[in-house]
Scaffold this motif. Structure first.
Motif, mmCIF file in Angstrom:
data_model
loop_
_atom_site.group_PDB
_atom_site.id
_atom_site.type_symbol
_atom_site.label_atom_id
_atom_site.label_comp_id
_atom_site.label_asym_id
_atom_site.label_seq_id
_atom_site.Cartn_x
_atom_site.Cartn_y
_atom_site.Cartn_z
ATOM 1 N N LEU A 181 0.834 -1.211 0.000
ATOM 2 C CA LEU A 181 0.000 0.000 0.000
ATOM 3 C C LEU A 181 0.871 1.265 0.000
ATOM 4 O O LEU A 181 0.498 2.272 -0.595
ATOM 5 C CB LEU A 181 -0.950 0.011 1.201
ATOM 6 N N GLU A 182 2.033 1.191 0.635
ATOM 7 C CA GLU A 182 2.927 2.353 0.650
ATOM 8 C C GLU A 182 3.418 2.659 -0.764
ATOM 9 O O GLU A 182 3.475 3.828 -1.167
ATOM 10 C CB GLU A 182 4.111 2.080 1.595
ATOM 11 N N ASP A 183 3.763 1.623 -1.514
ATOM 12 C CA ASP A 183 4.209 1.806 -2.907
ATOM 13 C C ASP A 183 3.763 0.593 -3.726
ATOM 14 O O ASP A 183 4.476 -0.414 -3.808
ATOM 15 C CB ASP A 183 5.728 1.959 -2.976
ATOM 16 N N PRO A 184 2.577 0.687 -4.345
ATOM 17 C CA PRO A 184 2.028 -0.478 -5.055
ATOM 18 C C PRO A 184 2.652 -0.736 -6.423
ATOM 19 O O PRO A 184 2.399 -1.768 -7.036
ATOM 20 C CB PRO A 184 0.544 -0.118 -5.210
ATOM 21 N N HIS A 192 -1.526 7.732 3.143
ATOM 22 C CA HIS A 192 -2.564 7.187 4.021
ATOM 23 C C HIS A 192 -2.933 5.827 3.461
ATOM 24 O O HIS A 192 -3.346 5.732 2.308
ATOM 25 C CB HIS A 192 -3.774 8.120 4.037
ATOM 26 N N HIS A 193 -2.749 4.760 4.240
ATOM 27 C CA HIS A 193 -3.012 3.409 3.736
ATOM 28 C C HIS A 193 -4.492 3.070 3.836
ATOM 29 O O HIS A 193 -5.107 3.252 4.878
ATOM 30 C CB HIS A 193 -2.196 2.379 4.517
ATOM 31 N N ASN A 194 -5.017 2.585 2.720
ATOM 32 C CA ASN A 194 -6.421 2.154 2.670
ATOM 33 C C ASN A 194 -6.480 0.974 1.718
ATOM 34 O O ASN A 194 -5.757 0.942 0.722
ATOM 35 C CB ASN A 194 -7.302 3.318 2.187
ATOM 36 N N ASN A 195 -7.351 0.006 2.002
ATOM 37 C CA ASN A 195 -7.401 -1.205 1.179
ATOM 38 C C ASN A 195 -7.825 -0.948 -0.271
ATOM 39 O O ASN A 195 -7.584 -1.798 -1.131
ATOM 40 C CB ASN A 195 -8.343 -2.236 1.804
ATOM 41 N N THR A 196 -8.488 0.170 -0.525
ATOM 42 C CA THR A 196 -8.959 0.437 -1.896
ATOM 43 C C THR A 196 -8.390 1.725 -2.482
ATOM 44 O O THR A 196 -8.189 1.807 -3.695
ATOM 45 C CB THR A 196 -10.506 0.512 -1.924
ATOM 46 N N MET A 197 -8.149 2.710 -1.631
ATOM 47 C CA MET A 197 -7.745 4.011 -2.156
ATOM 48 C C MET A 197 -6.244 4.221 -2.085
ATOM 49 O O MET A 197 -5.591 3.811 -1.131
ATOM 50 C CB MET A 197 -8.433 5.132 -1.392
ATOM 51 N N ARG A 198 -5.727 4.900 -3.102
ATOM 52 C CA ARG A 198 -4.357 5.406 -3.022
ATOM 53 C C ARG A 198 -4.484 6.853 -2.573
ATOM 54 O O ARG A 198 -5.112 7.674 -3.251
ATOM 55 C CB ARG A 198 -3.650 5.306 -4.374
ATOM 56 N N ALA A 199 -3.913 7.133 -1.431
ATOM 57 C CA ALA A 199 -4.266 8.359 -0.733
ATOM 58 C C ALA A 199 -3.061 8.969 -0.030
ATOM 59 O O ALA A 199 -2.060 8.286 0.209
ATOM 60 C CB ALA A 199 -5.353 8.037 0.297
#
Ligand code: 8QM
Length: 404
Positions: free
Chosen positions: A22-25, A386-393
């Motif tokens: 999530l930090e860098d997909p 900001h880590h989120n299971n769906t959003m890159r934020a």
């Protein structure tokens, strides 16, 4: 029992919902695309696709890849949904058609014309207030000061929400978007407050809670005409509150980050503000605020040379498709000269974002105010994801704005 996938199918045990990814997909997504059209995610027993060609085709094939069993990891053929399903996102034709047909004209470019001047003026007031009293330049967190403030200033009013409790919108959305993923620590973090947040959101969907002139009231009027039932109306209002806030916040975060890191593109936009719409679409392609959604195979379905068995979940990596070098030249470059159309950041096909014109108008208004008043926008610190299971934020985006 879990069935093992066919031996020819590429597999990975990497967890795309881990904090590291999530930090860098991007490295994971490149490996996913290179592994083949379909990859099995062993950790979750689901399939995944990361190439533009296949994601695009799957999004358009609503008959083959259905949404009615949920578009998160949880498969409603076997598990209970955590909230009553969305009548738009989590349904298939024919049930999907009436809610979609009702909402589309309410959020159409034509219907939004009456908001345009007002939103542009609001954006100017917001930017003026930030620059006011500051010297030549001002340092601020572009997430809290701009990307969150502006949508929260204009969108709840446009829906017709009351003043109280608007601070619940972002945490509700954050949990909703986490809940599309696996039941991990991010979901656990939001679980404690979700009953209270849902109760508030659901209460705002009642006819009596909505002003007579907003999107919400328009939805209720459709039930007077029997285009939808009175039982459907509040759930369609809920869709606005679910899908309309965090997405635009992180879409604006994406364009602000893009501009802060590409000074030559900022000057180009200042020289020609009519590029604002292209700039926002390019930012949605480049950052893909909504990264992923699932579908379920309605029958045994061949993708590439792999069979996805009937009833199984497949994870479509929108963000990966939007950076697939098989589709885009220099996909990692944010570039106002490119034609970003065909990106899948708003989805594609019958479920394609019904609120995209609202998002575009918000972006256009904010960019218009900024291009006129701000000569330079540059990073003033390290952005925090900001880590989120769906959003890159982003959680924070420290910038310095220098007055024009
Ligand atoms: C995501 O509740 C809904 O109808 C809904 C929730 C989330 C989304 C869309 C619709 C795609 C932005």
């Amino acid at each position: 029992m879990t069935l093992s996938p066919p031996a020819t199918l590429p597999t990975t045990d990497v967890d795309p919902f881990s904090h590291e990814v999530l930090e860098d997909p991007l490295p994971f997504q490149a490996a996913l695309r290179d592994a083949g059209p379909v990859v099995h995610l062993d950790r979750y027993g689901v399939y995944a696709m990361g190439r533009h060609e296949h994601v695009h085709a799957a999004l358009r094939n609503w008959q083959g890849w259905v949404s009615g069993a949920g578009v998160g990891m949880s498969n409603w053929r076997y598990e209970e949904p955590w909230r009553p399903p969305s009548l738009l996102l989590e349904t298939d034709p024919p049930h999907h058609d009436a809610p979609r047909a009702v909402l589309e004209p309410i959020l159409s470019p034509r219907a939004l014309r009456r908001l345009r001047a007002h939103w542009f003026a609001d954006a100017e007031d917001l930017v003026d207030a930030l620059l006011d009293g500051a010297g030549e330049s001002v340092q601020l967190d572009a997430m809290s000061a701009l990307a969150e403030t502006f949508p929260l200033r204009v969108f709840p009013d446009a829906v017709g929400l009351g003043r109280e409790g608007r601070e619940n919108l972002l945490p509700y959305g954050n949990h909703l978007f986490n809940a599309f993923g696996p039941d991990n620590d991010l979901v656990a973090q939001g679980a404690g407050r979700i009953a209270e947040l849902s109760a508030w959101v659901n209460a705002q969907c009642a006819r009596e809670a909505l002003s007579p002139d907003g999107f919400g009231a328009r939805i209720w009027e459709a039930s007077d005409r029997a285009d939808i039932t009175p039982a459907q109306a509040p759930l369609i209002v809920r869709s606005l509150l679910s899908a309309g806030v965090d997405t635009t916040v992180h879409g604006l975060g994406a364009i602000l980050y893009a501009m802060a890191t590409h000074p030559e593109q900022w000057q180009r936009l200042r020289a020609d503000p009519t590029l604002a719409r292209i700039a926002f679409d390019e930012a949605v392609r480049w950052e893909s605020p909504v990264q992923t959604f699932f579908r379920v195979a309605d029958t045994d379905t061949v993708v590439g040379d792999t069979l996805v068995p009937e009833g199984r979940k497949i994870l479509m990596f929108l963000g990966s498709a939007n950076r697939d070098p098989r589709r885009w030249d220099d996909p990692d470059t944010f570039d106002l000269s490119r034609d970003p159309s065909g990106h899948v950041g708003f989805g594609m096909g019958i479920h394609q974002c019904v609120g995209q014109h609202v998002a575009r108008l918000e972006a256009e208004a904010l960019l218009a105010a900024l291009t006129r008043r701000v000569e330079r926008i540059e990073l003033a610190g390290t952005p925090r994801r900001h880590h989120n299971n769906t959003m890159r934020a982003f959680g924070s985006l420290p910038v310095r704005l220098t007055r024009a």
